[in-house]
Design an enzyme around this catalytic site. Structure first.
Site, PDB file in Angstrom:
ATOM      1  N   GLU A 209      -0.032 -24.785   3.315  1.00  0.00           N
ATOM      2  CA  GLU A 209      -0.305 -23.841   4.385  1.00  0.00           C
ATOM      3  C   GLU A 209      -1.662 -24.127   5.031  1.00  0.00           C
ATOM      4  O   GLU A 209      -2.434 -24.966   4.555  1.00  0.00           O
ATOM      5  CB  GLU A 209      -0.261 -22.417   3.806  1.00  0.00           C
ATOM      6  CG  GLU A 209      -0.399 -21.281   4.807  1.00  0.00           C
ATOM      7  CD  GLU A 209       0.650 -21.300   5.911  1.00  0.00           C
ATOM      8  OE1 GLU A 209       0.584 -22.222   6.750  1.00  0.00           O
ATOM      9  OE2 GLU A 209       1.487 -20.386   5.962  1.00  0.00           O
TER      10      GLU A 209
ATOM     11  N   HIS B  78       8.900 -20.438   1.559  1.00  0.00           N
ATOM     12  CA  HIS B  78       8.830 -19.820   0.244  1.00  0.00           C
ATOM     13  C   HIS B  78       9.249 -18.357   0.296  1.00  0.00           C
ATOM     14  O   HIS B  78       9.181 -17.700   1.346  1.00  0.00           O
ATOM     15  CB  HIS B  78       7.407 -19.923  -0.319  1.00  0.00           C
ATOM     16  CG  HIS B  78       6.395 -19.200   0.514  1.00  0.00           C
ATOM     17  ND1 HIS B  78       6.227 -17.825   0.482  1.00  0.00           N
ATOM     18  CD2 HIS B  78       5.495 -19.662   1.423  1.00  0.00           C
ATOM     19  CE1 HIS B  78       5.272 -17.473   1.322  1.00  0.00           C
ATOM     20  NE2 HIS B  78       4.814 -18.564   1.916  1.00  0.00           N
TER      21      HIS B  78
END
Length: 351
Positions: free
Chosen positions: A207, A107
């Site tokens: 994550e 990202h």
């Protein structure tokens, strides 16, 4: 490859992971990033995916004479044909080996990245990461900064450039459910694949789980409302079932989780070129699972990996999984972190 082929299963019908499992490895000699590092720690981020054809090595393939006798095809066209040929040969020989090229995208810069850089990792881990934000920023399920959006737009243009050079877009797209990845994927690919960009939102691509509010996802309804074209995987809960405010997932536990995500992709998606938009920790685990050297991926960057998966009879070998960790003790006053300035207000953790 037809839509029906891409949705086919790679493990025979009726065969479960208790009867067989995937063993992964990285195929070397195709991307610069996979080559042994010159750095003593085996880590570098000096290969710019925007400027280097995503790191694709200029080389010949065994199929060139037949596929490109006039030498008019691009490097990407010849490489893609070679990958498809490898899989076709495995299929014809009833082999249990599968090849895929994974485009692992991190990202763009998020609000949490800025906050950690400002406060420092020690103060971030012991105090600030537990908060929803500060007086100027919110990082719970962190969103992209303007810099992060610019990074995603740069990657969008990099993809467009490579397409002009004969590269095909990935046949399948997967994305973490955290907002910074959802938006990165949208900026990167919307307009390249048409108006109906619809990646699969996969829980296990997120994550490292726990403690940090930036890694607590929004509920399913909010994700679907903001990204109505995205396909959320079956079994995806309304509320986050994994985030724990007191415990943080260990690296070895994260490796197991990301292997499960890869197993799902290799089992149920026959696409040979696959995009995965995820996180630094998630990508670190994927690289570990597929035997790739460590590679420090910058925010917004893309790392292609040529993966060989072999279906091996028998159950998955046992793994040593470290227990989760708790919030570390602060080494100093976290309120005085960040250029020596005292932040007057933080947004508190909700009950």
């Amino acid at each position: 490859m037809s839509k029906e082929d891409r949705n086919s299963t790679s493990i025979s019908a009726g065969e479960s992971h208790s009867q067989s499992h995937f063993r992964y490895s990285t195929v070397l000699g195709y991307f610069q990033q996979s080559a042994p590092s010159q750095d003593a720690n085996g880590k570098d981020s000096t290969i710019d995916h925007v400027q280097s054809n995503f790191g694709l090595i200029d080389r010949s393939y065994d199929t060139d004479a037949e596929f490109d006798p006039t030498r008019s095809k691009s490097q990407w066209e010849r490489f893609q044909h070679w990958v498809r040929t490898l899989n076709a040969r495995q299929s014809q020989s009833d082999s249990r080996i599968i090849y895929k090229v994974l485009f692992l995208g991190r990202h763009g810069q998020g609000e949490h990245n800025v906050a950690e850089a400002y406060y420092g990792t020690d103060a971030w881990d012991c105090y600030w990461s537990l908060r929803e934000g500060n007086e100027s920023s919110t990082w719970a399920d962190a969103r992209l900064t303007e810099t992060g959006r610019a990074q995603a737009r740069a990657t969008h243009e990099a993809w467009r450039t490579e397409i002009d050079r004969g590269m095909l877009l990935p046949e399948s797209f997967y994305v973490s459910p955290l907002n910074r990845c959802l938006e990165t994927a949208w900026i990167t690919f919307h307009g390249l694949v048409g108006d109906a960009f619809s990646p699969v939102v996969m829980e296990n691509l997120r994550e490292t789980i726990g403690i940090h509010t930036c890694d607590r996802r929004s509920n399913r309804s909010a994700i679907q409302s903001e990204y109505p074209s995205y396909r959320i995987e079956d079994g995806f809960a309304e509320d986050d079932p994994l985030w724990d405010p007191e415990l943080r997932e260990s690296d070895s536990a994260r490796d197991v989780r990301l292997k499960s995500a890869l197993d799902a992709i290799f089992s149920h998606d026959a696409a040979e070129f696959v995009s995965v938009t995820a996180h630094s920790g998630a990508i670190t685990s994927i690289l570990s699972v597929v035997g790739h050297r460590p590679f420090r991926l910058a925010t917004g960057a893309v790392l292609p990996v040529f993966v060989r998966a072999e279906v091996v009879p028998g159950p998955e070998p046992p793994r040593n999984i470290d227990p989760p960790t708790r919030v570390p003790e602060c080494k100093g006053d976290p309120l005085k972190a960040g250029d020596g300035k005292i932040m007057a207000r933080v947004t508190e953790i909700p009950n």
